[in-house]
Scaffold this motif. Structure first.
Motif: not given
Length: 455
Positions: A121, A149, A197-198, A200, A223, A448
């Protein structure tokens, strides 16, 4: 709360750290994002080599890391060494198994080719507690890093040197700079991080209020979170149990980590027919424990981590007594020495309708309840806002099956104490949180899970 190392054995402030400025936090976020873009392309083989090297460092320097934990939060040195060894174990587990856990899974459909693909992610924020300052972090970091990650660690403010040591271990193991960074910041900065936004997703181990706060901040941003929160784990002992084994395990299960463990046995629910004998044996064994310097080899119980934890625990005990409960042993803070010492304590005759009977006691205090049969035991075990773990003792097969089926918890251990194991998923239900760490389920929390259909 100041970011500082304060020795809970002596009360001495050993080192104070400055919290990161906003600009420094921004620079670390940017480095994490840049690192992720490259790191996500690395092979499982390379990640595995780095994680195995992290395990090597942990094993080779375990005495130093253990002493650091003891100085910062007061666990006995022998238990701290065991914690470092367990961190090495979880690193090796994911280094060896992650490629299979994250391999594409073909699914037969009417497509030419359809499969499930697991992809990282990005930046995952870990908000971690002080009670297992290495283990809690590595059980997140090992699967997160193997999945591709990158991690940001906001550790508890009373274990900053542990937090920095973990970052150093991962860097020395060969992972790219920025793959895992420690942020020396206060809790007030967490919501801002989740708004970026970075970042996740996030994982938190800690108190209910901390979990609720993170969940709220994450929910605003839609999130993913994994929460491992409090517990008031039942320890059920029925008539057919091996009483000697149950009592010996009960002492370990309650006093583990100076009583400061989410999955420690806290409510001892014993069949009336054996309750007198259980109580007598438990009292003998608990009174034999040695309270003292956690660095000493013969110490069984060290100090609580902070003065605040000591005060909160003592207040709970006093409320229990005021409600009509009786203290068999302990029940007061030890004021004959410096530090945050509380003796091993047993409380009986707690009114079931009083809120204190359902609370989590985060320290070396055992609550002892008597019940007439298995029905009453299961009912009392489930009469809690928590649902993390449960230990139950019986040699009756029908009772084993009922306990497994009917106890409301994320884990049920029969004739054994509750513990975490890299091979098994770990987590709770109800107010103990949601999501799972460890095993294949743990590594799947922060990827994901992509469906692919090719015609």
């Amino acid at each position: 709360m100041a970011i500082a190392t304060i020795n809970p054995t002596t009360g001495e402030t050993l080192k104070i750290f400055e919290s990161l400025e906003d600009g420094e936090i921004a620079a670390k976020l940017e480095l994490a994002q840049q690192t992720f873009e490259q790191y996500r392309q690395t092979s499982f083989q390379l990640r595995s080599q780095w994680l195995q090297q992290a395990a090597n460092i942990l094993e080779q320097e375990k005495a130093d890391f253990a002493k650091l934990m003891t100085l910062e939060m007061g666990k006995t040195l022998k238990s701290a060494i065991a914690e470092v060894e367990k961190c090495a174990l979880v690193c090796r587990y994911y280094a060896e198994n992650a490629p299979n856990f994250l391999a594409d899974v073909t699914v037969k459909t009417d497509a030419s080719h359809s499969f499930v693909k697991y992809q990282p992610l990005g930046i995952i924020l870990a908000v971690m507690p002080w009670n297992f300052p290495f283990w809690q972090v590595f059980r997140f970091a090992a699967p997160a890093l193997m999945a591709g990650n990158v991690g940001l660690l906001k550790h508890a403010s009373n274990v900053p040197q542990c937090a920095l040591a973990i970052e150093d271990i991962i860097n020395r193991a060969g992972f790219p700079a920025g793959a895992f960074q420690t942020l020396l910041i206060g809790a007030a900065k967490v919501a801002d991080l989740m708004a970026d936004e970075r970042v996740k997703a996030a994982t938190l181990t800690g108190s209910e209020p901390a979990g609720a706060s993170l969940a709220a901040a994450s929910g605003k941003q839609i999130k993913k979170t994994v929460l491992e929160l409090g517990g008031s784990d039942p320890f059920i002992v029925l008539e057919s149990a091996d009483l000697e084994a149950a009592v010996s395990t009960a002492v370990t299960a309650r006093m583990l980590n100076n009583g400061q463990s989410c999955i420690a046995a806290k409510r001892f629910i014993v069949a009336e027919t054996i309750a007198d004998q259980f109580e007598k044996l438990l009292l003998q064994k608990i009174q034999a424990l040695k309270v003292g310097d956690p660095l000493a080899a013969d110490t069984d119980l060290g100090p609580l981590a902070t003065p605040g934890i000591l005060q909160d625990l003592d207040k709970q005990v006093q409320i229990a007594v005021e409600s009509g409960a009786k203290v068999l042993t302990g029940g007061y803070a030890l004021e004959d020495r410096p530090g945050n010492f509380y003796p091993p304590t047993i409380i009986i005759d707690i009114p079931l309708d009083h809120p204190i009977a359902k609370e989590e006691f985060f320290g070396p205090v055992a609550l002892l309840f008597r019940v007439r049969d298995i029905d009453a035991a299961i009912k009392l075990a489930n009469d809690s806002p928590f649902g993390l773990g449960a230990s139950a003792w019986t040699n009756n097969e029908e009772e084993k099956n009922r306990l497994i089926q009917e106890i409301e918890a994320g884990a049920v251990f029969i004739n054994s104490m509750v513990k975490s194991d890299p091979r098994l998923p770990f987590g709770g239900i109800k107010r103990s949180g949601y999501g799972r760490e460890l095993s294949i389920q743990g590594i799947h929390e922060f990827v994901n899970i992509k469906t692919v259909w090719v015609k």
